[in-house]
Design a protein around this motif. Structure first.
Motif, PDB file in Angstrom:
ATOM      1  N   ASP A  77       0.814  -1.289  -0.025  1.00  0.00           N
ATOM      2  CA  ASP A  77       0.024  -0.121   0.209  1.00  0.00           C
ATOM      3  C   ASP A  77       0.905   1.281  -0.114  1.00  0.00           C
ATOM      4  O   ASP A  77       0.586   2.214  -0.476  1.00  0.00           O
TER       5      ASP A  77
ATOM      6  N   LYS B   3       0.598   2.549   9.229  1.00  0.00           N
ATOM      7  CA  LYS B   3       0.129   1.434   8.561  1.00  0.00           C
ATOM      8  C   LYS B   3       0.250   0.265   9.281  1.00  0.00           C
ATOM      9  O   LYS B   3      -0.727  -0.795   9.170  1.00  0.00           O
TER      10      LYS B   3
ATOM     11  N   LEU C 130      -2.271   8.568   7.674  1.00  0.00           N
ATOM     12  CA  LEU C 130      -2.268   8.095   6.533  1.00  0.00           C
ATOM     13  C   LEU C 130      -2.840   8.977   5.426  1.00  0.00           C
ATOM     14  O   LEU C 130      -2.193   9.401   4.354  1.00  0.00           O
TER      15      LEU C 130
END
Length: 595
Positions: free
Chosen positions: A479, A541, A559
């Protein structure tokens, strides 16, 4: 609240792992519990003593009365409390009365004080910086004579550099020092301006660390020496007037609670100064304090920006106005402005700037701690990296918090332009920081003209290595891969621009090489903060899945803010790179008569 305790804990203990410092002997008596106690104590002083005076100190600014600057009465108990609780010398050794507290934790506590009330926070920490110069370079006699009362808060310490006709050009100072019959004691004569806390009535004495030139010494910067020049000199248990006169006070657009003095020294031929260290080495000594102060300036700006952000965030959550774009029914209740995309953009901008800046400043603080306790290559790497990052850590928060506090005013709209809310005060107080401790232009010249090339570019190489380590680790999470690729591509462009500029220097085109040094500093700053956001994003994360609901919201916010910075701020590097590699030298070719 004027700052986020949760974010500070995240930065210190989840991202930086500040607790790992306790493995070193110097810090071994500390642990997470003692660190938390320090931060809680700071919040107590900030909340109970500093914050209540924020607006009052702004509106009742210091005045020069009968040759003495009078400051807000509320500062006397604050300065006393800071001295009694050991904040001034907290980082110093036990045998000096210190607590051997990591600079990382002390700066985090300072951030809390500064966010509560910037003006009230500067007095004690200025004394700490000045005392540190004496203890590092001064004789034992000077240390014993001056530092105990500076630590206790009885005496104020200052840094006296700037002169009416010299400004930032320290090689042009004219304050003189003439030897007396007593070794190490000189007659001082000259003027100093813009001296923070240079005179006030909350302490019984002011101790100036002052730059002056010994008569007959080398010309220019090589002839500068450092002196302790007290307002009153201690002799035989008494304080005697030392012919340091407060000639004026400067009234400022912000930061009004702290006095800025114009000093006249030796106008009656009676000012004595005590040499610190060796003659003609004053500038190198003072750079220790200046480099510490530059980190502090960045932290001050970040703290003010943080307080403004939280004020505007609270307002946006409460202020109803308009309806969502998709809502057409005028009978429906209004929504709070935080639900409008443009308001969220302004809040994200503030959050990305202040939390990214705080990450960098705490990282620099930890480098300072490592320099103190490490040896060999680790110490050298930390020292070179801190030296490279210092102009960025000072300038990026200073410049960007002018913009972020402006965004805070904009979030409040017309209310933000009134004195009913503190954001207008934060906006004014932020503006000093691009000037304090060297203008942004000076730090641009320092970064490009010296820091990038010093030691054959080793500091820059270490920087790129550290960023590469972060990118390699972040690449392990799928990601985060788009952010890694974005940063890597941008880093490549910056390196290309650096090569182009160094090529100009190599051809002797020095003026072209340095003409846009400020823009180079801006580019480097954006990349550095993007790196810090990637560090924060990795931790967020990693911890998101196992977090409880409140922390899930916190990590999601991290994030999203990283996404914002990469989408809205990092892209600005492209235009800066284009300008830095342009052959159009309009700023050099422009003639003064054309304006």
């Amino acid at each position: 609240m004027f700052y986020s305790k949760r974010d500070l804990q995240f930065q210190l203990f989840e991202v930086l792992d500040s607790e790992s410092l306790t493995k070193y002997e110097y810090f071994q008596d500390h642990n997470r519990e003692s660190f938390d106690m320090v931060l809680e104590a700071a919040e107590g002083i900030a909340t109970k003593m500093m914050l209540p005076l924020l607006t009052e100190m702004d509106r009742k600014e210091p005045q020069l009365v009968d040759g003495k600057i009078r400051i807000h009465e509320g500062m006397k108990p604050i300065i006393k409390k800071m001295g009694e609780d050991g904040w001034v010398n907290a980082a110093f050794r036990y045998d000096e009365g210190g607590q051997q507290l990591p600079t990382t934790i002390l700066n985090a506590a300072g951030f809390i004080f500064q966010a509560a009330n910037y003006s009230s926070s500067i007095f004690s920490f200025m004394s700490g910086g000045s005392a540190n110069l004496i203890r590092t370079f001064g004789s034992q006699e000077l240390i014993d004579r001056f530092t105990p009362d500076m630590y206790s808060g009885k005496w104020q310490g200052t840094m006296a550099l700037t002169e009416p006709d010299a400004g930032s050009s320290l090689s042009d100072i004219s304050t003189s020092a003439e030897p007396t019959e007593t070794e190490g004691v000189y007659k001082i004569k000259g003027q100093k301006i813009y001296i923070s806390a240079g005179d006030h009535d909350a302490c019984e004495n002011i101790v100036h660390l002052m730059l002056a030139k010994i008569k007959g010494g080398p010309i220019g910067a090589k002839g500068i020496s450092l002196f302790v020049v007290p307002q009153k000199r201690p002799e035989n248990g008494e304080l005697i007037d030392n012919d340091v006169i407060t000639a004026g006070i400067f009234h400022k657009m912000g930061y009004k609670g702290a006095p800025i003095a114009h000093l006249s020294i030796g106008s009656n031929d009676g000012a004595l100064g005590y040499l610190v260290g060796e003659p003609h080495k004053g500038l190198s000594y003072m750079f220790q304090l200046m480099n510490e102060a530059r980190i502090s300036v960045g932290l001050n700006a970040t703290a003010i920006g943080t307080a403004a952000y939280h004020t505007s965030l609270a307002y946006a959550k409460e202020r109803p106005q308009g309806r969502k774009i998709s809502e057409k029914d005028p009978t429906m209740p209004q929504t709070t402005i935080i639900n409008h995309a443009d308001v969220k953009r302004m809040l994200l901008f503030q959050k990305s700037v202040v939390e990214g800046s705080l990450a960098l400043l705490l990282y620099c603080s930890k480098l300072s701690d490592l320099i103190h306790v490490e040896e060999g290559e680790t110490k050298e790497r930390a020292s070179l990296l801190l030296d490279l990052l210092t102009p960025i850590a000072k300038s990026y928060p200073s410049e960007m918090c002018c913009l972020s506090t402006s965004a805070a005013v904009q979030v409040l709209g017309g209310a933000g332009y009134t004195t009913d809310f503190t954001v207008e005060q934060y906006y004014r107080e932020a503006r000093i920081h691009p000037i304090h401790e060297g203008t942004t232009g000076i730090h641009g010249l320092d970064l490009l003209g010296r820091k990038i090339t010093i030691h054959n570019g080793k500091a820059a190489q270490i920087f790129f290595e550290e960023v590469s380590k972060t990118m390699a680790k972040a690449s392990e999470n799928e990601d985060l891969q788009p952010f890694v690729e974005n940063l890597q591509k941008t880093l490549g462009k910056a390196q290309q621009a650096t090569g182009y500029l160094l090529g100009l220097a190599g051809k002797g085109e020095t003026e072209k090489f340095l003409a846009d040094a400020t823009l180079y500093l801006e580019m480097f700053g954006i990349i550095t903060i993007a790196w810090q956001w990637l560090n924060q994003g990795m931790v967020a994360k990693e911890k998101l899945n196992d977090a409880h609901e409140a922390d899930q919201n916190f990590y999601q916010g991290k994030l999203a803010t990283m996404r914002y910075f990469y989408e809205y701020e990092l892209v600005k590097v492209d235009s800066l790179v284009k300008r830095l590699q342009s052959t159009d030298s309009v700023t050099i070719e422009m003639q003064s008569d054309w304006f």
